[in-house]
Design an enzyme around this catalytic site. Structure first.
Site, PDB file in Angstrom:
ATOM      1  N   LYS A 192      12.911   8.243  -4.428  1.00 49.48           N
ATOM      2  CA  LYS A 192      12.163   7.925  -5.649  1.00 49.48           C
ATOM      3  C   LYS A 192      12.874   8.508  -6.873  1.00 49.48           C
ATOM      4  O   LYS A 192      13.710   9.417  -6.727  1.00 49.48           O
ATOM      5  CB  LYS A 192      10.724   8.436  -5.558  1.00 49.48           C
ATOM      6  CG  LYS A 192      10.593   9.971  -5.576  1.00 49.48           C
ATOM      7  CD  LYS A 192       9.128  10.381  -5.501  1.00 49.48           C
ATOM      8  CE  LYS A 192       8.978  11.878  -5.674  1.00 49.48           C
ATOM      9  NZ  LYS A 192       7.592  12.336  -5.498  1.00 49.48           N
ATOM     10  N   HIS A 193      12.616   7.981  -8.073  1.00 41.23           N
ATOM     11  CA  HIS A 193      11.759   6.874  -8.490  1.00 41.23           C
ATOM     12  C   HIS A 193      12.686   5.742  -8.900  1.00 41.23           C
ATOM     13  O   HIS A 193      13.287   5.811  -9.968  1.00 41.23           O
ATOM     14  CB  HIS A 193      10.897   7.266  -9.669  1.00 41.23           C
ATOM     15  CG  HIS A 193      10.107   8.537  -9.468  1.00 41.23           C
ATOM     16  ND1 HIS A 193      10.644   9.797  -9.629  1.00 41.23           N
ATOM     17  CD2 HIS A 193       8.809   8.715  -9.102  1.00 41.23           C
ATOM     18  CE1 HIS A 193       9.710  10.714  -9.398  1.00 41.23           C
ATOM     19  NE2 HIS A 193       8.594  10.092  -9.080  1.00 41.23           N
ATOM     20  N   ARG A 203      12.894  18.971 -10.465  1.00 43.73           N
ATOM     21  CA  ARG A 203      12.644  18.154  -9.277  1.00 43.73           C
ATOM     22  C   ARG A 203      13.920  17.417  -8.874  1.00 43.73           C
ATOM     23  O   ARG A 203      14.045  16.963  -7.740  1.00 43.73           O
ATOM     24  CB  ARG A 203      11.542  17.146  -9.548  1.00 43.73           C
ATOM     25  CG  ARG A 203      10.202  17.766  -9.910  1.00 43.73           C
ATOM     26  CD  ARG A 203       9.256  16.740 -10.485  1.00 43.73           C
ATOM     27  NE  ARG A 203       8.833  15.765  -9.496  1.00 43.73           N
ATOM     28  CZ  ARG A 203       8.239  14.617  -9.796  1.00 43.73           C
ATOM     29  NH1 ARG A 203       8.037  14.275 -11.053  1.00 43.73           N
ATOM     30  NH2 ARG A 203       7.875  13.790  -8.836  1.00 43.73           N
ATOM     31  N   HIS A 236       3.553   8.655 -16.267  1.00 40.21           N
ATOM     32  CA  HIS A 236       2.119   8.888 -16.097  1.00 40.21           C
ATOM     33  C   HIS A 236       1.337   8.355 -17.301  1.00 40.21           C
ATOM     34  O   HIS A 236       0.153   8.047 -17.199  1.00 40.21           O
ATOM     35  CB  HIS A 236       1.824  10.388 -15.934  1.00 40.21           C
ATOM     36  CG  HIS A 236       2.309  10.947 -14.640  1.00 40.21           C
ATOM     37  ND1 HIS A 236       3.567  11.492 -14.486  1.00 40.21           N
ATOM     38  CD2 HIS A 236       1.715  11.035 -13.416  1.00 40.21           C
ATOM     39  CE1 HIS A 236       3.718  11.909 -13.243  1.00 40.21           C
ATOM     40  NE2 HIS A 236       2.613  11.645 -12.584  1.00 40.21           N
ATOM     41  N   ASP A 288       2.744  14.393  -1.807  1.00 45.40           N
ATOM     42  CA  ASP A 288       3.773  14.751  -2.781  1.00 45.40           C
ATOM     43  C   ASP A 288       4.110  16.221  -2.572  1.00 45.40           C
ATOM     44  O   ASP A 288       3.700  17.084  -3.353  1.00 45.40           O
ATOM     45  CB  ASP A 288       3.244  14.543  -4.206  1.00 45.40           C
ATOM     46  CG  ASP A 288       3.852  13.327  -4.880  1.00 45.40           C
ATOM     47  OD1 ASP A 288       4.980  12.966  -4.536  1.00 45.40           O
ATOM     48  OD2 ASP A 288       3.186  12.750  -5.757  1.00 45.40           O
ATOM     49  N   ASP A 309       4.702   3.551  -7.233  1.00 44.20           N
ATOM     50  CA  ASP A 309       4.166   4.805  -7.717  1.00 44.20           C
ATOM     51  C   ASP A 309       2.673   4.575  -7.935  1.00 44.20           C
ATOM     52  O   ASP A 309       2.180   3.439  -7.828  1.00 44.20           O
ATOM     53  CB  ASP A 309       4.881   5.221  -9.010  1.00 44.20           C
ATOM     54  CG  ASP A 309       4.928   6.738  -9.188  1.00 44.20           C
ATOM     55  OD1 ASP A 309       4.132   7.434  -8.540  1.00 44.20           O
ATOM     56  OD2 ASP A 309       5.753   7.224  -9.990  1.00 44.20           O
TER      57      ASP A 309
END
Length: 516
Positions: free
Chosen positions: A169-170, A139, A182, A70, A256
């Protein structure tokens, strides 16, 4: 056993491996994911680690391992301090320059390949449409699909020109929901038509540019599945019908991480359901017990015939194709990591991405006679697990300003600023010429806005700097002069100082919508 191995990416907690441990990993997985906090000390150490892994695979007669990381740079700088500190994706979005995006992508890919890493879990194709979504934040390249799509494509081409496989992604887009996958499965409240018009546009661009992989997010999309409790990772309507069928993606799909709250229940996942949904590679976290559960689930599902043999054969063929493509590239010298040319490119990106959000007070450039400067900035911290900001030293903004304003005072605050500290800073502000207030997540922490208003009330000139997402500017409308840096890496802070001095033109634009 080989078929099972070809469906798993493992990780581990160590900076070095014995030959026996490396061989054990090589026999269990198609590839390995490296994480900064588990595996990274220096560029040379990473190269030695990946060399050990590849030598182990060769000794036991297996093809080369896929080594992933990552390493988006910016907010998620996964391969450590030796790697060139490029600003993150939103900085590229602020420049709007496709050629620059490709150059940066190639530089990042070259450094990754030199360290023995052949798979980048980037670019982030999510649109930054929700200011309250820190898990994506900077990001993302921006919120406009028409502007983001060509930059995504350029990044893919840049990474892959260096022999590093890119991952879109994602899927199908993590930018809109405020939840963090998460911890749970966020819900995308978009219709199918809205998704096609917005969220899917950057993914289509990545596919068109030849992205070798696509990562499914642990995101529920009821408009596509009819369910609010089914993440994309488990939804054939998303991975098979939409991604492969409608968008024509022919590369590898990867989940993921399977230890994330968005998919794991009671410490486990339904491996057969994940593969049946259309996942080729299962991304395992470092917990050995969780890995063992995934491996046992995979072995049982294969033995019981719950995994379609045609899916296994197709995934194995796609993996072989990726390995064949990777084999076409030579490994660069480790000396390219953090080299002069890449550092100069990082400086260029930083310089060109500094953004002047507003300047009602006419404080940019900052008056040369501003001798006494007070810099207030937050201690670097991680806002989400997908974050390495906390590894950066505190006080970086003040250090950059002090280079040309020696009488710069520095004060570092925590995420929440207590009332008594605000009062003390207000008193200090009254005795200086200019206050520079650096902020992070001001929308999420009300005390930051209170501090900004208190400083303005002193009558001292105040310049605010959104050190992360530019939406901070909306949290303190009373501040008339606000800039954005899209990160606190040293090149960005040095570029900000130069812009404040008037030594560098400010040409970029905010790549997301602000309310002010």
């Amino acid at each position: 056993m080989t078929a099972a191995r070809d469906r798993i990416l493992l990780s581990f907690d160590s900076f070095e491996l014995s030959d026996a441990d490396a061989e054990a990993l090589a026999t269990r997985a198609a590839g390995i994911t490296l994480y900064r906090h588990l595996n990274v000390r220096s560029a040379a150490q990473i190269r030695a680690l990946t060399d050990t892994l590849q030598a182990a695979a060769a000794r036991v007669g297996l093809p080369p391992l896929i080594i992933a990381a990552d390493h988006e740079t910016g907010q998620l700088h996964g391969l450590g301090d030796d790697a060139t500190p490029f600003a993150g994706a939103m900085a590229l979005g602020a420049t709007g320059d496709e050629l620059l995006a490709r150059r940066v992508g190639r530089a990042i890919g070259t450094e990754m390949r030199a360290m023995g890493v052949s798979l980048a879990f980037s670019p982030v194709c999510d649109l930054a449409t929700n200011p309250r979504n820190p898990v994506v934040g900077i990001r993302s390249l921006g919120d406009d699909p028409a502007a983001v799509a060509p930059l995504v494509a350029a990044t893919v081409r840049g990474l892959q020109s260096a022999g590093v496989a890119a991952t879109a992604k994602h899927f199908p887009g993590h930018g809109d929901p405020s939840g963090d996958s998460h911890h749970g499965a966020p819900v995308i409240e978009r219709t199918a038509d809205e998704l096609r018009a917005r969220e899917l546009v950057p993914f289509q661009a990545a596919i068109g540019a030849g992205a070798r992989l696509a990562m499914a997010g642990h995101l529920a999309v009821p408009s596509l599945t009819g369910r609010r409790d089914l993440p994309a990772t488990l939804a054939p309507e998303i991975l098979r019908t939409l991604l492969r069928g409608d968008l024509g993606f022919g590369g590898l799909t990867v989940s993921d991480a399977l230890d994330m709250g968005g998919i794991a229940e009671d410490g486990g996942v339904d491996v057969a359901a994940t593969l049946a949904a259309g996942t080729d590679l299962l991304l395992c976290g470092p917990d050995p017990s969780a890995q063992a559960r995934v491996e046992a689930g995979l072995a049982a599902a294969m033995a019981e015939g719950r995994i379609d043999r045609r899916d296994t054969e197709a995934a194995t063929a796609r993996l072989a194709d990726l390995r064949g493509w990777l084999a076409e590239f030579d490994q660069p010298s480790i000396d390219v990591v953090g080299g002069t040319g890449h550092r100069q490119l990082a400086d260029e990106l930083a310089r060109r991405s500094i953004t002047l959000i507003r300047d009602r007070d006419g404080l940019v450039p900052m008056a040369r006679n501003a001798r006494r400067v007070l810099v207030i900035e937050p201690r670097p911290r991680d806002l989400t697990p997908a974050d390495t900001t906390s590894t950066l030293p505190p006080g970086g903004l003040a250090a950059a300003i002090r280079a040309t304003h020696p009488m710069t005072e520095s004060h570092v605050v925590e995420a929440a600023v207590p009332t008594e500290e605000i009062a003390a800073l207000r008193d200090r502000a009254a005795g200086v010429d200019v206050v520079i207030l650096g902020t992070v997540d001001a929308l999420g922490e009300p005390s930051v806005g209170e501090l900004a208003r208190s400083l303005v009330a002193t009558g001292t000139r105040v310049i605010a700097v959104a050190l992360r997402a530019p939406w901070d500017a909306d949290a303190y409308p009373e501040v008339g002069t606000v800039l954005a840096t899209y990160g606190i890496q040293a090149p960005s802070l040095a570029a900000l100082a130069a812009a404040l001095r008037g030594d560098a033109p400010i040409t970029s634009k905010v790549p997301v919508a602000l309310s002010g």
